[in-house]
Design a protein around this motif. Sequence first.
Motif, PDB file in Angstrom:
ATOM      1  N   TRP A 558       0.831  -1.208   0.000  1.00 30.58           N
ATOM      2  CA  TRP A 558       0.000   0.000   0.000  1.00 30.58           C
ATOM      3  C   TRP A 558       0.867   1.260   0.000  1.00 30.58           C
ATOM      4  CZ3 TRP A 558      -4.977   0.884  -0.877  1.00 30.58           C
ATOM      5  CH2 TRP A 558      -5.852  -0.200  -0.863  1.00 30.58           C
ATOM      6  N   ALA A 559       1.976   1.226   0.712  1.00 30.12           N
ATOM      7  CA  ALA A 559       2.868   2.398   0.715  1.00 30.12           C
ATOM      8  C   ALA A 559       3.405   2.680  -0.671  1.00 30.12           C
ATOM      9  CB  ALA A 559       4.018   2.173   1.698  1.00 30.12           C
ATOM     10  N   LEU A 560       3.834   1.649  -1.378  1.00 33.08           N
ATOM     11  CA  LEU A 560       4.333   1.847  -2.733  1.00 33.08           C
ATOM     12  C   LEU A 560       3.250   2.390  -3.649  1.00 33.08           C
ATOM     13  CD1 LEU A 560       6.499  -1.376  -3.153  1.00 33.08           C
ATOM     14  CD2 LEU A 560       7.320   0.978  -2.912  1.00 33.08           C
ATOM     15  N   THR A 564       3.273   6.186  -5.270  1.00 34.41           N
ATOM     16  CA  THR A 564       3.310   6.284  -6.731  1.00 34.41           C
ATOM     17  C   THR A 564       2.131   7.078  -7.277  1.00 34.41           C
ATOM     18  OG1 THR A 564       4.437   4.148  -6.832  1.00 34.41           O
ATOM     19  CG2 THR A 564       3.399   4.947  -8.853  1.00 34.41           C
ATOM     20  N   VAL A 565       0.928   6.792  -6.765  1.00 34.62           N
ATOM     21  CA  VAL A 565      -0.289   7.419  -7.286  1.00 34.62           C
ATOM     22  C   VAL A 565      -0.521   8.796  -6.667  1.00 34.62           C
ATOM     23  CG1 VAL A 565      -2.779   7.091  -7.568  1.00 34.62           C
ATOM     24  CG2 VAL A 565      -1.250   5.136  -7.678  1.00 34.62           C
ATOM     25  N   GLY A 566       0.036   9.040  -5.477  1.00 32.50           N
ATOM     26  CA  GLY A 566      -0.244  10.292  -4.779  1.00 32.50           C
ATOM     27  C   GLY A 566       0.186  11.536  -5.515  1.00 32.50           C
ATOM     28  N   TRP A 567       1.154  11.412  -6.427  1.00 36.31           N
ATOM     29  CA  TRP A 567       1.600  12.581  -7.171  1.00 36.31           C
ATOM     30  C   TRP A 567       0.602  13.012  -8.243  1.00 36.31           C
ATOM     31  CZ3 TRP A 567       5.341  15.204  -5.104  1.00 36.31           C
ATOM     32  CH2 TRP A 567       6.281  14.552  -4.310  1.00 36.31           C
ATOM     33  N   ILE A 568      -0.298  12.142  -8.624  1.00 34.22           N
ATOM     34  CA  ILE A 568      -1.267  12.501  -9.668  1.00 34.22           C
ATOM     35  C   ILE A 568      -2.224  13.598  -9.190  1.00 34.22           C
ATOM     36  CG2 ILE A 568      -3.126  11.619 -11.123  1.00 34.22           C
ATOM     37  CD1 ILE A 568      -1.673   8.965 -11.237  1.00 34.22           C
ATOM     38  N   LEU A 607      -5.634  16.179  -1.189  1.00 30.80           N
ATOM     39  CA  LEU A 607      -5.783  14.736  -1.296  1.00 30.80           C
ATOM     40  C   LEU A 607      -4.452  14.061  -1.626  1.00 30.80           C
ATOM     41  CD1 LEU A 607      -7.516  12.164  -1.484  1.00 30.80           C
ATOM     42  CD2 LEU A 607      -7.965  12.739  -3.884  1.00 30.80           C
ATOM     43  N   GLY A 608      -3.729  14.635  -2.572  1.00 29.52           N
ATOM     44  CA  GLY A 608      -2.442  14.048  -2.927  1.00 29.52           C
ATOM     45  C   GLY A 608      -1.439  14.097  -1.786  1.00 29.52           C
ATOM     46  N   VAL A 609      -1.393  15.226  -1.063  1.00 25.96           N
ATOM     47  CA  VAL A 609      -0.481  15.329   0.081  1.00 25.96           C
ATOM     48  C   VAL A 609      -0.847  14.306   1.149  1.00 25.96           C
ATOM     49  CG1 VAL A 609       0.249  16.829   1.964  1.00 25.96           C
ATOM     50  CG2 VAL A 609       0.112  17.736  -0.357  1.00 25.96           C
ATOM     51  N   ALA A 610      -2.149  14.148   1.400  1.00 32.89           N
ATOM     52  CA  ALA A 610      -2.577  13.151   2.393  1.00 32.89           C
ATOM     53  C   ALA A 610      -2.181  11.742   1.952  1.00 32.89           C
ATOM     54  CB  ALA A 610      -4.088  13.244   2.594  1.00 32.89           C
ATOM     55  N   MET A 611      -2.328  11.434   0.667  1.00 28.92           N
ATOM     56  CA  MET A 611      -1.932  10.117   0.172  1.00 28.92           C
ATOM     57  C   MET A 611      -0.426   9.901   0.328  1.00 28.92           C
ATOM     58  SD  MET A 611      -4.288   9.964  -3.296  1.00 28.92           S
ATOM     59  CE  MET A 611      -3.576   8.402  -3.840  1.00 28.92           C
ATOM     60  N   LEU A 612       0.371  10.916   0.025  1.00 28.45           N
ATOM     61  CA  LEU A 612       1.811  10.765   0.140  1.00 28.45           C
ATOM     62  C   LEU A 612       2.241  10.599   1.596  1.00 28.45           C
ATOM     63  CD1 LEU A 612       2.946  13.440  -2.471  1.00 28.45           C
ATOM     64  CD2 LEU A 612       2.994  10.964  -2.739  1.00 28.45           C
ATOM     65  N   LEU A 613       1.651  11.387   2.496  1.00 27.46           N
ATOM     66  CA  LEU A 613       1.979  11.247   3.909  1.00 27.46           C
ATOM     67  C   LEU A 613       1.560   9.878   4.432  1.00 27.46           C
ATOM     68  CD1 LEU A 613       1.077  14.779   5.313  1.00 27.46           C
ATOM     69  CD2 LEU A 613       3.341  13.831   4.910  1.00 27.46           C
ATOM     70  N   THR A 614       0.389   9.409   4.029  1.00 30.22           N
ATOM     71  CA  THR A 614      -0.039   8.072   4.445  1.00 30.22           C
ATOM     72  C   THR A 614       0.903   7.004   3.915  1.00 30.22           C
ATOM     73  OG1 THR A 614      -2.336   8.846   4.417  1.00 30.22           O
ATOM     74  CG2 THR A 614      -1.974   6.474   4.458  1.00 30.22           C
ATOM     75  N   GLY A 615       1.346   7.176   2.680  1.00 31.72           N
ATOM     76  CA  GLY A 615       2.303   6.235   2.130  1.00 31.72           C
ATOM     77  C   GLY A 615       3.604   6.206   2.907  1.00 31.72           C
ATOM     78  N   LEU A 616       4.090   7.383   3.343  1.00 38.20           N
ATOM     79  CA  LEU A 616       5.310   7.423   4.151  1.00 38.20           C
ATOM     80  C   LEU A 616       5.110   6.736   5.490  1.00 38.20           C
ATOM     81  CD1 LEU A 616       6.607  11.042   3.440  1.00 38.20           C
ATOM     82  CD2 LEU A 616       7.679   8.902   2.738  1.00 38.20           C
ATOM     83  N   VAL A 617       3.948   6.953   6.109  1.00 38.52           N
ATOM     84  CA  VAL A 617       3.671   6.301   7.391  1.00 38.52           C
ATOM     85  C   VAL A 617       3.633   4.786   7.217  1.00 38.52           C
ATOM     86  CG1 VAL A 617       1.967   6.043   9.228  1.00 38.52           C
ATOM     87  CG2 VAL A 617       2.473   8.307   8.312  1.00 38.52           C
ATOM     88  N   LEU A 618       2.958   4.302   6.183  1.00 38.01           N
ATOM     89  CA  LEU A 618       2.895   2.866   5.945  1.00 38.01           C
ATOM     90  C   LEU A 618       4.272   2.292   5.598  1.00 38.01           C
ATOM     91  CD1 LEU A 618      -0.437   2.568   3.918  1.00 38.01           C
ATOM     92  CD2 LEU A 618      -0.040   1.998   6.317  1.00 38.01           C
TER      93      LEU A 618
END
Length: 634
Positions: A558-560, A564-568, A607-618
């Motif tokens: 999920w982190a990967l 990857t998708v969070g930048w969109i 939304l993208g920032v939240a996805m990227l931060l969540t990815g870093l946490v995971l």
Amino acid sequence: MSAEPLAHGSLAGTLGKMAVPARMRSAMLRRSLREHPGPAVAGLVGLLAAAWLIRYALHGDRHTLALLAGAWVLGWIVLPLLLGGGRGRVRPTHLRLEPIGGVPAAMGLLAASAIGIGPAVSLVALAALPVHAARHGAVAVLVTASGAALLWLLGLIGSAIALEVVGHAGGPAGALLTGIVTGTAMGVAGSLWAVFPWVSVLLVEAPDTVVRVMEYVPSGWPLSAVAGPPDRGALKMATLVGIVVLCAAAYIMLVRRVISAGVPFRPRGTTAVPLPSEPRRTTAASPAGNVREQRGWLGWLPAATRAVAGRELRAWMRHPLRLQYLAFAVVYGALLAGLPLLSDVDLLLPWAGSLAVLGAAAMSAGLVGLDGTALWLPLTTPGGERAEIRGRAIAWLVLVTPIGVLLAVAGVILAPQVDALAALSTLPALLGAGASVPVWMSLLRVRPVADPRHPTSADNPTDIVSVLVATAGGLLAAAPVLALVVWGPPWVTPLLPLVGLLSGAAAWWGGIRLADDRLTRRGTEVLAAAGQRSRPPETVIPLKWDAEWYRENKATAWALGLLTVGWIPVIPQGVMPLAFGIDGGWIVAGHLEGGAHTAVGLAMVALGVAMLLTGLVLWDRRPQRAVVVADRSG
């Protein structure tokens, strides 16, 4: 035996000793050019800039050309401090074992300093002065050529003195100077829209203020010597010669002192930095009321947290790289807010404190990399991880808060007609995020320096990802205030300071919890990365679908995906329509207009920032493999 052969042999021996530094420098330069293409690329860029300067000298303004030449010489002196230029040079300490006097050693070191791409490019750039003077005849060309040579010598000697004095003895002074220079450069680059009108005017014809100032600047004397009265021109050229001679004498004294002392230059009266003194202990005769006084003004904190906070505050005041980062943040924030005044725009002045706080947070996102193996102390102390995290965050808050408040108040005073409520309300939110999120990021992405005991300006433990995440954390904390300012009803305006305080408290709590979890669960991995004792274990990612691997590494998968998708949402769906006005068929905001267009774009960025931060946490919570530390006892 006659005295003439003896004198000839002595002279030849002295010349041979003077050539030793030049041969050393030549060998260093050849190896550097073979191993690293960076100097060659920088030299090519410098040659392009020098060619433009010569082209401008053909038809440009004389005073502007003198100003550009002076800026070139000043950059030659200062930039090596910024870029770590002292690493590939021959220093006076290298000649301690050579039987050579101070004057021949200084001349040999200057000859060695002249060998390199930088001095050669600078000589080409300063050739613009005689090119400009060609319109006044051959004598003017000779005079300005000699003046350009003197300026070249001034830059060569000044750079050598700066690298030896500031680069060695004045660690804090050199760090502050480097931070100010980099902050100024980045601040000007970030405000080109406000500076460019002045630059365009200057390139056409220098204003009267610049003309008057250039009469007292040495870089303007060679050209004014051929364009003005002959007697004043001779006086200016003689003064320029005197300045070069004084700088050469100062460098000779510096070299003699270093060679005779056997240690790098240190100003008189300075001593080694003392270790923190032991805290005073309470005795039976001490009044009970003095216990809190002995604890200091941070006495409300637990003892372990107070100790870490005190250590961090001392480190901020003594560590060169920390001082450099702090100076950069202050200058950068102040210039981003103040330079728009050149175009009569004062809307950003109240935001000077917020911009400085945001910059300080970004530059603090890799400080753990400066600690080396000292991280074993909190890991082996009961409750040490918790005290380490909170002590670092509190020290940052204690240090940066007064700076942000002073800059914000100064901006309000200088622009009283600008509504500063939004800027003042976002300040606590940025402070809360800046104190905690960089601590987490510095533990999440450890970038150790080569030698934590002797860091240089070229050692930078941060990377672009850490800087972006720390900046995004501050912006995310300030987002509620900014959203209410843009879309909120009028009756919420008095509540903006409260919203900023709550957002800062929430960001503080979130960053502290993430940092606690990181250091507690991954302390061994962080220590291994910071001390470079063993390579941190890497997560092996299969190149094809593996159901078993997915079941065992769901957090990693999920982190990967999120990283990857969070930048969109951030770039194509948010930044492109908001900043560049690009509205394609698949961009959601492109199908809306007005406030809805802006709202959807900002929502996509959030939304993208939240996805990227969540990815870093995971990614931080991925399964940890065993860390194998090699036994070095044998």
